[in-house]
Scaffold this motif. Structure first.
Motif, PDB file in Angstrom:
ATOM      1  N   GLN A   1       9.910  -2.607  27.051  1.00  0.00           N
ATOM      2  CA  GLN A   1       8.908  -1.771  27.714  1.00  0.00           C
ATOM      3  C   GLN A   1       8.567  -2.263  29.118  1.00  0.00           C
ATOM      4  OE1 GLN A   1       5.482  -0.773  25.330  1.00  0.00           O
ATOM      5  NE2 GLN A   1       6.673  -0.646  23.440  1.00  0.00           N
ATOM      6  N   CYS A   2       9.389  -3.169  29.663  1.00  0.00           N
ATOM      7  CA  CYS A   2       9.196  -3.628  31.040  1.00  0.00           C
ATOM      8  C   CYS A   2      10.378  -3.169  31.884  1.00  0.00           C
ATOM      9  CB  CYS A   2       9.068  -5.150  31.093  1.00  0.00           C
ATOM     10  SG  CYS A   2       7.537  -5.778  30.384  1.00  0.00           S
ATOM     11  N   PHE A   3      10.193  -3.191  33.188  1.00  0.00           N
ATOM     12  CA  PHE A   3      11.194  -2.693  34.119  1.00  0.00           C
ATOM     13  C   PHE A   3      11.430  -3.737  35.194  1.00  0.00           C
ATOM     14  CE2 PHE A   3       8.805   0.666  32.163  1.00  0.00           C
ATOM     15  CZ  PHE A   3       9.813   1.427  31.570  1.00  0.00           C
ATOM     16  N   ARG A   4      12.635  -3.788  35.658  1.00  0.00           N
ATOM     17  CA  ARG A   4      13.107  -4.920  36.455  1.00  0.00           C
ATOM     18  C   ARG A   4      13.189  -4.584  37.936  1.00  0.00           C
ATOM     19  NH1 ARG A   4      16.893  -9.150  34.244  1.00  0.00           N
ATOM     20  NH2 ARG A   4      18.018 -10.121  35.963  1.00  0.00           N
ATOM     21  N   ALA A   5      12.839  -5.571  38.751  1.00  0.00           N
ATOM     22  CA  ALA A   5      13.047  -5.499  40.193  1.00  0.00           C
ATOM     23  C   ALA A   5      13.770  -6.766  40.616  1.00  0.00           C
ATOM     24  CB  ALA A   5      11.718  -5.373  40.926  1.00  0.00           C
TER      25      ALA A   5
ATOM     26  N   THR B   1       9.353  -8.406  36.899  1.00  0.00           N
ATOM     27  CA  THR B   1       9.206  -7.257  36.003  1.00  0.00           C
ATOM     28  C   THR B   1       7.854  -6.598  36.208  1.00  0.00           C
ATOM     29  OG1 THR B   1       8.342  -8.667  34.218  1.00  0.00           O
ATOM     30  CG2 THR B   1      10.711  -8.245  34.234  1.00  0.00           C
ATOM     31  N   TYR B   2       7.825  -5.299  35.948  1.00  0.00           N
ATOM     32  CA  TYR B   2       6.554  -4.579  35.959  1.00  0.00           C
ATOM     33  C   TYR B   2       6.473  -3.725  34.701  1.00  0.00           C
ATOM     34  CZ  TYR B   2       9.352  -0.711  37.935  1.00  0.00           C
ATOM     35  OH  TYR B   2      10.288   0.273  38.155  1.00  0.00           O
ATOM     36  N   PHE B   3       5.280  -3.190  34.466  1.00  0.00           N
ATOM     37  CA  PHE B   3       4.968  -2.575  33.172  1.00  0.00           C
ATOM     38  C   PHE B   3       4.185  -1.298  33.439  1.00  0.00           C
ATOM     39  CE2 PHE B   3       2.016  -2.898  29.304  1.00  0.00           C
ATOM     40  CZ  PHE B   3       2.942  -2.327  28.434  1.00  0.00           C
ATOM     41  N   ASN B   4       4.491  -0.241  32.696  1.00  0.00           N
ATOM     42  CA  ASN B   4       3.790   1.026  32.935  1.00  0.00           C
ATOM     43  C   ASN B   4       2.780   1.346  31.833  1.00  0.00           C
ATOM     44  OD1 ASN B   4       5.667   1.637  30.926  1.00  0.00           O
ATOM     45  ND2 ASN B   4       5.893   3.765  31.598  1.00  0.00           N
ATOM     46  N   GLY B   5       2.313   0.285  31.146  1.00  0.00           N
ATOM     47  CA  GLY B   5       1.374   0.530  30.052  1.00  0.00           C
ATOM     48  C   GLY B   5       0.105  -0.289  30.147  1.00  0.00           C
ATOM     49  N   ASP B   6      -0.302  -0.677  31.362  1.00  0.00           N
ATOM     50  CA  ASP B   6      -1.517  -1.472  31.518  1.00  0.00           C
ATOM     51  C   ASP B   6      -2.770  -0.645  31.248  1.00  0.00           C
ATOM     52  OD1 ASP B   6      -0.561  -4.011  32.092  1.00  0.00           O
ATOM     53  OD2 ASP B   6      -0.210  -3.522  34.198  1.00  0.00           O
TER      54      ASP B   6
ATOM     55  N   GLU C   1      -6.621   0.703  31.878  1.00  0.00           N
ATOM     56  CA  GLU C   1      -7.272   1.237  33.070  1.00  0.00           C
ATOM     57  C   GLU C   1      -7.980   0.126  33.835  1.00  0.00           C
ATOM     58  OE1 GLU C   1     -10.481   4.761  34.259  1.00  0.00           O
ATOM     59  OE2 GLU C   1      -9.848   4.438  32.176  1.00  0.00           O
ATOM     60  N   GLY C   2      -7.832   0.162  35.153  1.00  0.00           N
ATOM     61  CA  GLY C   2      -8.485  -0.828  35.998  1.00  0.00           C
ATOM     62  C   GLY C   2      -7.602  -1.994  36.385  1.00  0.00           C
ATOM     63  N   MET C   3      -6.466  -2.142  35.712  1.00  0.00           N
ATOM     64  CA  MET C   3      -5.556  -3.238  36.046  1.00  0.00           C
ATOM     65  C   MET C   3      -4.782  -2.903  37.319  1.00  0.00           C
ATOM     66  SD  MET C   3      -5.811  -5.703  33.834  1.00  0.00           S
ATOM     67  CE  MET C   3      -4.261  -6.579  33.906  1.00  0.00           C
ATOM     68  N   PRO C   4      -4.478  -3.920  38.139  1.00  0.00           N
ATOM     69  CA  PRO C   4      -3.712  -3.653  39.360  1.00  0.00           C
ATOM     70  C   PRO C   4      -2.255  -3.364  39.042  1.00  0.00           C
ATOM     71  CG  PRO C   4      -4.085  -6.001  39.108  1.00  0.00           C
ATOM     72  CD  PRO C   4      -4.873  -5.336  38.016  1.00  0.00           C
ATOM     73  N   CYS C   5      -1.568  -2.861  40.030  1.00  0.00           N
ATOM     74  CA  CYS C   5      -0.138  -2.570  39.927  1.00  0.00           C
ATOM     75  C   CYS C   5       0.610  -3.895  40.086  1.00  0.00           C
ATOM     76  CB  CYS C   5       0.230  -1.587  41.033  1.00  0.00           C
ATOM     77  SG  CYS C   5       1.863  -0.879  40.939  1.00  0.00           S
ATOM     78  N   ARG C   6       1.008  -4.511  38.954  1.00  0.00           N
ATOM     79  CA  ARG C   6       1.462  -5.911  38.969  1.00  0.00           C
ATOM     80  C   ARG C   6       2.976  -6.052  38.946  1.00  0.00           C
ATOM     81  NH1 ARG C   6      -0.421  -8.544  33.928  1.00  0.00           N
ATOM     82  NH2 ARG C   6      -0.011  -6.478  33.077  1.00  0.00           N
ATOM     83  N   MET C   7       3.450  -7.055  39.700  1.00  0.00           N
ATOM     84  CA  MET C   7       4.830  -7.513  39.614  1.00  0.00           C
ATOM     85  C   MET C   7       4.774  -8.951  39.108  1.00  0.00           C
ATOM     86  SD  MET C   7       8.107  -6.817  40.039  1.00  0.00           S
ATOM     87  CE  MET C   7       8.203  -5.468  41.216  1.00  0.00           C
ATOM     88  N   SER C   8       5.321  -9.196  37.931  1.00  0.00           N
ATOM     89  CA  SER C   8       5.188 -10.500  37.277  1.00  0.00           C
ATOM     90  C   SER C   8       6.455 -11.319  37.432  1.00  0.00           C
ATOM     91  CB  SER C   8       4.878 -10.323  35.785  1.00  0.00           C
ATOM     92  OG  SER C   8       3.677  -9.607  35.602  1.00  0.00           O
ATOM     93  N   LEU C   9       6.268 -12.610  37.727  1.00  0.00           N
ATOM     94  CA  LEU C   9       7.380 -13.551  37.796  1.00  0.00           C
ATOM     95  C   LEU C   9       7.018 -14.792  36.996  1.00  0.00           C
ATOM     96  CD1 LEU C   9       7.314 -12.008  40.792  1.00  0.00           C
ATOM     97  CD2 LEU C   9       9.303 -13.470  41.122  1.00  0.00           C
ATOM     98  N   GLU C  10       8.021 -15.368  36.328  1.00  0.00           N
ATOM     99  CA  GLU C  10       7.801 -16.561  35.511  1.00  0.00           C
ATOM    100  C   GLU C  10       9.014 -17.475  35.664  1.00  0.00           C
ATOM    101  OE1 GLU C  10       9.448 -14.573  31.385  1.00  0.00           O
ATOM    102  OE2 GLU C  10       7.296 -14.865  31.627  1.00  0.00           O
TER     103      GLU C  10
END
Length: 690
Positions: A74-78, A45-50, A52-61
């Motif tokens: 508020q998250c989006f799926r890949a 998942t990724y998020f479009n509300g980070d 400023e200064g945060m990297p463009c993240r793809m999170s896995l758990e």
């Protein structure tokens, strides 16, 4: 505003994995994948509300392996695939370009077929190549986020901030519309459109309606949830989005599209999208269906170069969980390659009661740990002496000297098991087992009653009983109790250079013939017909230590005997547990073909008798004796009905068991038969002389 068109640069995704991801990968590798290295589905998942200064993240758990898991608000799926390699060499040598092209082709297929218009989530794809060293808990991994690229780069003609592109009133309306639209199912993909109709009203809509709006002459702003926080550059998801726009609408848009990189922040009830971007992009031709365009997307490592990453979690993962996983590793490796039908869960859940915590008890406990057994109870009434630690593997020198007379054996052994493996449920019980031939005085009756009750409780609460005691008579009461309760019994006994390992039959207490001797070749004795440790005796057990010297009272054996016999006892138990008939498995005698056996581990004998002086083993089988002093129907019925009063007579009356079972009568009949044989012989001789 940009002065002239320039190549559009995208902020790449950075993978972000929590500890749960690695724990789940370990679990799946051990319990699901095994040696199967085919692609496995997973999602991030990724998020479009980070901020400023945060990297463009793809999170896995940990939930990334469950494709049914709902995407967080508020998250989006890949979605994509996990490629887990079995060796580090395979991880290093796999063709990375071929792998990326394979995944990128899926994106291109979704674009050209139009599937991505109906399901825009297909544009966001991920892949991860991994190797998990489960012995050291080192993980090697390389993420890819495949995108297709045109022959010529997309260029950007104009970059505007949200506040430059919209007035405050329009911006407020956009935010309100976005919150409403986000609550619907379409927005979960992260790709949609902002449509301005001919009346001037603006609203968000799905990509599926794009062609309709364009044909109606309405203004369409292609919008995506942008995980990037950079002031001028869009995030990685735009790359495949532009390919889709170019392929389907590039000509209709005359090679130019307006794209909104929507960035949404919400904090303490305040909503903000002012840091979003509006781009005017010059599209490149993507209408060639013949071949998939060039694919890019491998993530750079910590050094900023294309290459895998490495994480060492041996220090951070919970030691108890590490130990539990490591204990099962060897067993699951067996199941992967050699015995896929091996039932490890049954073994792990089997509750084992070890009567005797000496040389045999210690070694049996260690072997049970090796097979993954989690519940082990040891019973003994002795203390650790100075002669024990060199032969009894769960004790050390401090167990002899820390307490006057030595620590209680059962408790010390259980504590040692927990030190070896914290996940074991080990208990030590100091208990004296009443025995036939050992008279119970009036003053000791209540203590004996309590000991009998405690032993019965232990036998009832366990699945398997190991008889590992020093004397023959000490095995009698547990044998009776186990037979009455239908428990599996493994009996192990040592001589100087001989040993016996056997399983007791699971009796049904139906009349059986008087025994015959050892099982003959070609005959099969079923598990409910097998004899117990006492079935070959024609006398009741008595006090075997009376009037004996020290060497006769102690079990004097060659040092290796206990290791051999203990290991065979545990292996016999595991074979029983793997057989479809469990304790009622027929007795194998070594003449069967192990390859055709219903037990995946091979033969399941009744007895294993070893002769170390000849390095020889045999596997006889014998039927239950209808006059056995421990397991015959009369003894079990008397035990069930008479309880402790019956046992008290056994302990105090030397010939009670023989009288009860008919052994006394059998001895008398045998003696009379011998006398008549002698008389006949004398008469014949007299007649011949005359």
């Amino acid at each position: 505003m940009s002065e002239s068109p320039k190549a559009l640069q995208f902020a790449p995704f950075s993978s972000f994995l929590d500890g749960g991801f690695w724990h789940q990968l370990c679990h799946n590798k051990l319990n699901v994948y095994g040696l199967d290295d085919s692609p496995k589905p997973l999602h991030g998942t990724y998020f479009n509300g980070d901020a400023e200064g945060m990297p463009c993240r793809m999170s896995l758990e940990h939930s990334s392996f469950d494709m049914e898991t709902k995407t967080p608000s508020q998250c989006f799926r890949a979605e994509g695939n996990l490629y887990n390699r079995n060796t580090i060499d395979d991880f290093k040598t796999i063709d990375k370009k071929e792998l990326l092209d394979k995944e990128g082709a899926e994106v291109w297929k979704a674009i050209t077929s139009g599937a991505a218009i109906q399901n825009p989530g297909l544009l966001s794809r991920l892949m991860v190549l991994t190797f998990a060293d489960l012995k050291k808990y080192h993980f090697y991994y390389w993420f890819g986020f495949p995108c297709v690229c045109p022959a010529e780069d997309f260029t950007i003609a104009q970059t505007l901030s949200m506040t430059q592109a919209f007035c405050q009133q329009e911006l407020d309306e956009l935010l309100e519309n976005y919150v409403t639209y986000q609550s619907g199912p379409e927005c979960a993909s992260g790709y949609f459109t902002l449509v301005k109709d001919k009346s001037g009203s603006s609203f968000f809509d799905s990509l599926a309606n794009t062609q309709k709006h364009l044909d109606a002459g309405e203004k369409v702003v292609f919008t995506f949830a942008d995980p990037c926080t950079m002031p001028e550059n869009p995030g990685w998801p735009l790359r495949s989005f532009l390919a889709l726009i170019s392929y389907h609408w590039g000509k209709q848009l005359r090679g130019e599209a307006v794209v909104m990189c929507f960035r949404y922040r919400s904090k303490a009830g305040q909503h903000d999208a002012g840091h979003s971007l509006v781009l005017k992009v010059n599209l490149s031709s993507m209408d060639d269906k013949s071949t998939c365009p060039r694919c890019v997307g491998w993530e750079k490592n910590e050094r900023g170069k294309l290459g895998p990453r490495h994480v060492n979690l041996s220090a951070s993962m919970d030691p108890a969980r590490l130990a539990e996983s490591a204990v099962d590793l060897n067993l699951k490796l067996m199941r992967w390659r050699l015995l896929p039908e091996l039932d490890l869960d049954t073994v792990a859940k089997t509750r084992c009661l070890l009567l005797g915590a000496g040389t045999l008890g210690c070694n049996v406990a260690r072997n049970l740990l090796g097979w993954g057994v989690r519940t082990i109870t040891l019973v003994d009434n002795g203390r650790v002496s100075y002669s024990n630690p060199v032969r009894q593997t769960l004790f050390v020198f401090d167990d002899c000297r820390s307490v006057p007379g030595g620590r209680p054996k059962a408790e010390a052994a259980a504590e040692s098991l927990k030190k070896i493996f914290p996940g074991v449920n080990a208990e030590g019980v100091s208990l004296s087992i009443p025995m036939p031939g050992h008279t119970i005085t009036e003053s000791a009756i209540e203590q004996t009653r309590a000991d009998v009750a405690r032993l019965a409780e232990l036998v009832e609460s366990h699945d398997v009983i190991f008889l590992l005691l020093d004397t023959r008579e000490s095995r009698w009461l547990p044998t009776v109790m186990a037979a009455a309760m239908g428990k599996t019994v493994i009996c192990t006994a040592l001589g100087f250079d001989t040993f016996l390992v056997m399983r007791h039959g699971n009796q049904s207490y139906e009349p059986v013939p008087s025994p015959g001797p050892t099982q003959k070749l070609g005959q099969m004795i079923t598990g409910d017909q097998l004899g117990c440790y006492f079935c070959n005796d024609v006398v009741a057990p008595g006090d075997s230590t009376r009037d004996r010297t020290l060497d006769q009272q102690c079990t004097v054996s060659r040092p290796g005997m206990s290791f051999i016999a203990s290991a065979l006892g545990v292996e016999l138990l595991v074979s029983i547990l793997q057989h479809p008939d469990k304790g009622r498995a027929p007795a194998d005698t070594g003449n069967e073909e192990a390859s055709d056996h219903p037990c995946p581990l091979g033969l399941v004998p009744h007895q294993i008798r070893g002769f170390l002086s000849r390095f020889q083993q045999i596997m006889p089988a014998s039927r239950a004796f209808d006059k056995c002093t421990a397991c015959c129907q009369k003894v079990i019925e008397e035990y069930r009905s008479g309880g402790f009063n019956f046992l008290l007579r056994v302990f105090n009356e030397p010939h009670f068991l023989e009288d009860l079972t008919g052994l006394t009568q059998m001895h008398q009949e045998t003696a009379e038969a011998e006398i008549w044989d002698f008389d006949d012989e004398e008469s014949f001789s007299s007649m011949e002389a005359s």
